[in-house]
Scaffold this active site. Structure first.
Site, mmCIF file in Angstrom:
data_model
loop_
_atom_site.group_PDB
_atom_site.id
_atom_site.type_symbol
_atom_site.label_atom_id
_atom_site.label_comp_id
_atom_site.label_asym_id
_atom_site.label_seq_id
_atom_site.Cartn_x
_atom_site.Cartn_y
_atom_site.Cartn_z
ATOM 1 N N GLU A 75 0.815 -1.224 0.000
ATOM 2 C CA GLU A 75 0.000 0.000 0.000
ATOM 3 C C GLU A 75 0.847 1.272 0.000
ATOM 4 O O GLU A 75 0.358 2.346 0.329
ATOM 5 C CB GLU A 75 -0.961 -0.003 1.195
ATOM 6 C CG GLU A 75 -1.942 -1.147 1.240
ATOM 7 C CD GLU A 75 -2.939 -1.204 0.079
ATOM 8 O OE1 GLU A 75 -2.719 -0.544 -0.955
ATOM 9 O OE2 GLU A 75 -3.926 -1.947 0.209
ATOM 10 N N HIS A 94 -2.005 4.360 7.507
ATOM 11 C CA HIS A 94 -3.117 3.655 6.877
ATOM 12 C C HIS A 94 -3.491 2.533 7.828
ATOM 13 O O HIS A 94 -2.680 1.638 8.078
ATOM 14 C CB HIS A 94 -2.716 3.105 5.508
ATOM 15 C CG HIS A 94 -3.690 2.082 5.004
ATOM 16 N ND1 HIS A 94 -5.030 2.352 4.898
ATOM 17 C CD2 HIS A 94 -3.531 0.792 4.641
ATOM 18 C CE1 HIS A 94 -5.643 1.265 4.466
ATOM 19 N NE2 HIS A 94 -4.765 0.301 4.324
ATOM 20 N N HIS A 96 -7.004 0.127 9.745
ATOM 21 C CA HIS A 96 -8.383 -0.341 9.639
ATOM 22 C C HIS A 96 -9.036 -0.214 11.021
ATOM 23 O O HIS A 96 -9.598 -1.180 11.525
ATOM 24 C CB HIS A 96 -8.430 -1.790 9.161
ATOM 25 C CG HIS A 96 -7.734 -2.044 7.860
ATOM 26 N ND1 HIS A 96 -7.580 -3.310 7.340
ATOM 27 C CD2 HIS A 96 -7.159 -1.203 6.964
ATOM 28 C CE1 HIS A 96 -6.941 -3.234 6.173
ATOM 29 N NE2 HIS A 96 -6.662 -1.964 5.928
HETATM 30 ZN ZN LIG Z 1 -5.434 -1.610 4.313
#
Ligand SMILES: [Zn+2]
Length: 207
Positions: A75, A94, A96
């Site tokens: 990513e 980044h 979740h």
């Molecule tokens: Zn992710």
């Protein structure tokens, strides 16, 4: 040395986020861009963040990995796009985070009016349409959305947060996630929203 200091910060904040359950072996990545050298330092793929060591931090020059004993996160493009769009920022998270990612799973932006924390930190948190992870697809639309926001949700996936440094980005994610966690409890009790004048006053105080 500058490079060692940056790698140390990536390791420190990886461990903090791991402890808080905001990253795990397969999910979440952190980066710092050194705008003087143009090098981006990012967590490697598939590594438990609690065990991360400085030599494993991936060093990227554009799309090429030039340092680090493990392969860069897939990513890294998300981080690159966010950092190009926000020249005032030097760090990207980044993650979740569950309470925010729940909105991403529903393809909904977030606009809380009951929380001073949320209103001081955000006007709103937008959600950009779904894009396939691991390439440019997931980052489509992030460049525009991140310009007016410190957090952007990625539909059906998670979120990106930018900060002037990792401390700021982590602080924003932690506080926003906590406000949403409380909102999930409060909404069953009948939440009382701030009025327009109260919200405006908070936004003036934040400037
Ligand atoms: Zn992710």
């Amino acid at each position: 040395m500058r490079e060692e200091k940056i790698k140390k910060q990536i390791v420190q904040y990886s461990k903090i986020l791991d402890q808080k359950g905001l990253v795990n072996s397969l999910e979440g990545n952190l980066s710092i861009l050194d705008r003087e050298t143009g090098l981006m330092y990012i967590t490697p793929t598939g590594t438990r963040k609690a065990f991360l060591t400085e030599d494993q931090v991936a060093v990227m020059k554009g799309d090429e990995q030039v340092g680090g004993t493990k392969k860069r996160s897939s990513e890294y493009i998300l981080h690159k796009v966010a950092l190009e769009a926000r020249p005032d920022c030097h760090a990207v998270l980044h993650v979740h985070a569950p309470n925010m990612t729940a909105y991403a799973y529903c393809n909904k932006g977030i606009n809380l009016r009951c929380s001073t924390t949320f209103s001081i930190l955000h006007d709103d948190i937008p959600c950009i349409p779904y894009g396939e992870p691991g390439g440019y697809g997931i980052a489509k639309g992030l460049d525009k959305a991140i310009q007016g926001h410190s957090i952007v949700l990625l539909a059906n996936h998670g979120l990106v947060c930018v900060g002037k440094d990792l401390e700021q980005a982590c602080a924003i994610v932690e506080a926003t996630e906590e406000a949403l966690r409380i909102y999930e409890i409060a909404k069953h009790m009948g939440v009382s929203d701030l009025n327009d004048a109260q919200l405006e006053s908070l936004k003036i105080a934040k400037r």
